[in-house]
Design a protein around this motif. Structure first.
Motif, short mmCIF file in Angstrom:
data_model
loop_
_atom_site.label_atom_id
_atom_site.label_comp_id
_atom_site.label_asym_id
_atom_site.label_seq_id
_atom_site.Cartn_x
_atom_site.Cartn_y
_atom_site.Cartn_z
N GLN A 1 0.81 -1.21 0.00
CA GLN A 1 0.00 0.00 0.00
C GLN A 1 0.85 1.27 0.00
O GLN A 1 0.33 2.37 -0.11
CB GLN A 1 -0.94 0.00 1.21
N SER A 2 2.17 1.09 0.11
CA SER A 2 3.09 2.23 0.02
C SER A 2 3.07 2.76 -1.41
O SER A 2 3.10 1.97 -2.36
CB SER A 2 4.50 1.78 0.40
N PRO A 3 2.98 4.08 -1.61
CA PRO A 3 2.93 4.63 -2.97
C PRO A 3 4.08 4.13 -3.84
O PRO A 3 5.24 4.18 -3.44
CB PRO A 3 3.04 6.14 -2.73
N GLY A 4 3.74 3.60 -5.00
CA GLY A 4 4.75 3.12 -5.94
C GLY A 4 5.26 1.73 -5.68
O GLY A 4 6.17 1.26 -6.35
N ALA A 5 4.67 1.01 -4.70
CA ALA A 5 5.19 -0.31 -4.32
C ALA A 5 4.34 -1.45 -4.86
O ALA A 5 4.46 -2.57 -4.40
CB ALA A 5 5.29 -0.42 -2.79
N THR A 6 3.49 -1.19 -5.84
CA THR A 6 2.64 -2.23 -6.40
C THR A 6 3.49 -3.30 -7.07
O THR A 6 4.45 -2.99 -7.78
CB THR A 6 1.66 -1.64 -7.42
N MET A 7 3.12 -4.57 -6.86
CA MET A 7 3.84 -5.69 -7.44
C MET A 7 2.91 -6.56 -8.26
O MET A 7 1.74 -6.71 -7.92
CB MET A 7 4.49 -6.55 -6.34
N ASN A 8 3.41 -7.16 -9.32
CA ASN A 8 2.62 -8.12 -10.06
C ASN A 8 2.71 -9.49 -9.39
O ASN A 8 3.46 -9.67 -8.42
CB ASN A 8 3.03 -8.18 -11.54
N LEU A 9 1.95 -10.46 -9.89
CA LEU A 9 1.86 -11.75 -9.23
C LEU A 9 3.21 -12.46 -9.15
O LEU A 9 3.58 -13.00 -8.09
CB LEU A 9 0.85 -12.65 -9.94
N GLN A 10 3.96 -12.45 -10.23
CA GLN A 10 5.26 -13.13 -10.22
C GLN A 10 6.19 -12.50 -9.19
O GLN A 10 6.95 -13.20 -8.51
CB GLN A 10 5.89 -13.07 -11.61
N GLU A 11 6.17 -11.18 -9.09
CA GLU A 11 7.01 -10.49 -8.11
C GLU A 11 6.58 -10.82 -6.69
O GLU A 11 7.42 -11.02 -5.80
CB GLU A 11 6.96 -8.99 -8.37
N LYS A 12 5.27 -10.90 -6.46
CA LYS A 12 4.77 -11.28 -5.14
C LYS A 12 5.20 -12.70 -4.77
O LYS A 12 5.58 -12.98 -3.63
CB LYS A 12 3.26 -11.16 -5.08
N LEU A 13 5.12 -13.61 -5.74
CA LEU A 13 5.51 -15.00 -5.47
C LEU A 13 6.99 -15.09 -5.14
O LEU A 13 7.38 -15.85 -4.24
CB LEU A 13 5.18 -15.87 -6.68
N ARG A 14 7.81 -14.33 -5.85
CA ARG A 14 9.25 -14.35 -5.57
C ARG A 14 9.53 -13.81 -4.17
O ARG A 14 10.32 -14.37 -3.42
CB ARG A 14 9.98 -13.51 -6.63
N LEU A 15 8.86 -12.73 -3.81
CA LEU A 15 9.06 -12.15 -2.48
C LEU A 15 8.52 -13.08 -1.40
O LEU A 15 9.13 -13.22 -0.33
CB LEU A 15 8.38 -10.78 -2.40
N ALA A 16 7.39 -13.74 -1.68
CA ALA A 16 6.83 -14.70 -0.72
C ALA A 16 7.82 -15.84 -0.47
O ALA A 16 8.01 -16.28 0.68
CB ALA A 16 5.51 -15.25 -1.23
N HIS A 17 8.45 -16.31 -1.53
CA HIS A 17 9.46 -17.36 -1.37
C HIS A 17 10.63 -16.86 -0.53
O HIS A 17 11.13 -17.58 0.35
CB HIS A 17 9.97 -17.82 -2.74
N GLN A 18 11.06 -15.62 -0.75
CA GLN A 18 12.16 -15.07 0.02
C GLN A 18 11.80 -14.93 1.49
O GLN A 18 12.65 -15.12 2.37
CB GLN A 18 12.59 -13.72 -0.55
#
Length: 515
Positions: free
Chosen positions: A17-34
């Motif tokens: 929800q931070s301005p400019g911090a929107t991620m697509n699904l692949q990016e979310k999955l990568r971060l979730a794995h991390q």
């Protein structure tokens, strides 16, 4: 009292929800794995009822998660709770996180409900959550401005209804450390059934006290810390995971608390987030900033040469700040590249590996030495992106300080599958590139931000460019990385235009649904 602190990471929900911090699904999955690699106990994957897209991403993250608990956020209403459960139930260890405001200000002006009605809503909502799972968290929104005794009634009601975790957030970053600790201590000691739940805190950083308030609460009995990587989040952000973790480690003599976080993954996690959302880590950022372990003062340098502990309370290696050069280069084979990326936490399929392998070869022709950060940037650039309408193929720029000869750019792109080319002028080389791309696409967005960051040191460093565009009611951020900063600029601009187009398409789709 149990001395284990559980880390609840909300980077994918509050952080996004931070301005400019929107991620697509692949990016979310990568971060979730991390987050799993990092050792986080619970990750809040999103707010499933907020949009179809958020529901889909939460469900996909839940499906692919390992043993980490996956939480979804829900308002304390039936529809939100049901939707949340549908999204998280596929996880091995799902959690429903429901909330309702409890401060006089929020109850009067936001909910427009009397306190007794709020208690009834909490009882009914938590009971509905508990009908789905025994892993239920209840948050008393704006707890730091709530009446203490009413808060005790709220907590008692939520626990009786089935909540196993109670979160008392400093929602607007209003509390002071001693004051907040006293509130947490009072509620724990004056709620009859407080021993049946884990107490959590979620602190915002409006006055710069999120980490201090979190640590103060942990000292008096809170055992779950709600945090985000790098402290990103609404307004001024949240408590930074890496700062809370290292405070507990460095001052173990004071806190005597344990956790499951692998601290050597702190810097890689922050770096991954930085590249994903296109926001550089500030040089003076605690724990992970470029200056966190830099010493310029002669007195400090002298002390460091004699004993590192004179001016360093932790080692760079303890947070993953190792400046290791890679043996990966243009002569490396596919297996060596695969093994290197796997050691960094990336699981690439054959197609992804081929993309990265070719990119490594190209980069190795330009740079003398490849660093971990270079490879992380390549993965973000080549793999973790959604299919785009617009793809940059080549860019060429001519620029000179000779008077009367304006900078010229020539661009070759794929636009909706068709090859297009264009050329034009600008007041500078970057302006010329952006002008040509705009002409080719027939768009005139406003450039709200343009930022350059060197990913590694040296004159051959991989350049990372972030741009923020606005057009009509939509805004989008784009990122690009390349040894040539002009190419990186073009990539970032095209990426932002792709993201802008996706947001416009989503806006049109939602308008049609509700029209």
């Amino acid at each position: 009292m149990d001395n284990m602190v559980y880390f609840f990471d909300t980077t994918l929900r509050d952080g996004e929800q931070s301005p400019g911090a929107t991620m697509n699904l692949q990016e979310k999955l990568r971060l979730a794995h991390q987050l799993e690699v990092l050792g986080v106990d619970i990750m809040e994957a999103g707010f499933p009822a907020s949009s179809p897209g958020d529901f889909a991403s939460v469900r996909t993250i839940a499906e692919q998660a390992g043993d980490i608990q996956v939480a979804g956020l829900a308002r304390c209403v039936d529809g939100d709770i049901d939707r949340c459960w549908e999204a998280v139930k596929v996880a091995r260890r799902p959690r429903i996180h429901t909330f309702l405001s409890t401060s006089p200000l929020h109850m009067k002006h936001k909910l427009r409900k009397e306190p007794e009605v709020v208690l009834q809503m909490i009882e009914a909502g938590v009971r509905r959550c508990a009908s789905y799972t025994d892993n239920v968290e209840f948050s008393a929104e704006d707890a730091s401005r709530s009446d203490r005794d009413f808060l005790c009634r709220v907590v008692e009601t939520a626990i009786k209804a089935g909540a196993t975790t109670i979160n008392l957030p400093d929602t607007v970053g209003y509390a002071q450390p001693d004051e907040f600790a006293a509130l947490i201590k009072y509620v724990i000691e004056n709620t009859p059934n407080s021993d049946k739940a884990i107490f959590s805190v979620h602190c915002h950083n409006d006055l710069g006290l999120a980490v201090a308030n979190t640590l103060a609460a942990l000292r008096v009995g809170a055992r779950q810390a709600e945090v985000t990587i790098g402290g990103i989040g609404e307004r001024a952000g949240n408590a930074a995971l890496e700062e809370v973790v290292m405070a507990l480690r460095v001052r173990h003599d004071l806190y005597h608390l344990e956790h499951h976080i692998h601290t050597e993954q702190l810097y890689p996690s922050c770096r991954l987030l930085s590249m994903t959302i296109g926001q550089p880590i500030a040089n003076n950022k605690a724990i992970v900033g470029a200056n966190a372990f830099a010493h310029e003062s002669g007195i400090h340098q002298d002390g460091m040469l004699k004993n590192r502990e004179t001016y360093e309370i932790m080692t760079p290696q303890s947070v993953g700040r190792t400046e290791s050069s890679l043996v990966i280069g243009k002569h490396s084979g596919r297996n060596a590249v695969r093994n290197k990326f796997e050691s960094m936490g990336y699981k690439l399929d054959d197609e992804q590996l081929q993309l990265v392998f070719e990119a490594v070869k190209k980069l190795a022709d330009c740079k003398k030495t490849l660093h971990d950060d270079d490879l992380m940037a390549l993965v973000q650039e080549e793999v973790y992106r959604m299919p785009d309408r617009f793809r940059l193929r080549h860019v060429s720029v001519q620029s000179s300080d000779a008077g009367g000869v304006p900078p010229t750019a020539a661009v070759l792109m794929d636009i909706d599958g068709m090859e297009r080319s264009g050329a034009g002028f600008g007041v500078g080389p970057v302006d010329a590139i952006f002008n040509v791309i705009n002409d080719m696409l027939g768009r005139e967005p406003e450039l709200e931000q343009y930022a350059i960051n060197a990913i590694t040191s040296g004159t051959d460093a991989l350049g990372e460019v972030t741009v923020r565009l606005g057009e009509g009611n939509f805004k989008a951020v784009g990122r690009g990385a390349h040894p040539d900063i002009l190419v990186a600029s073009a990539r970032a601009y095209v990426n932002a235009l792709n993201n802008l187009a996706k947001k416009e398409k989503e806006g049109e789709r939602l308008h049609c649904q509700h029209g």
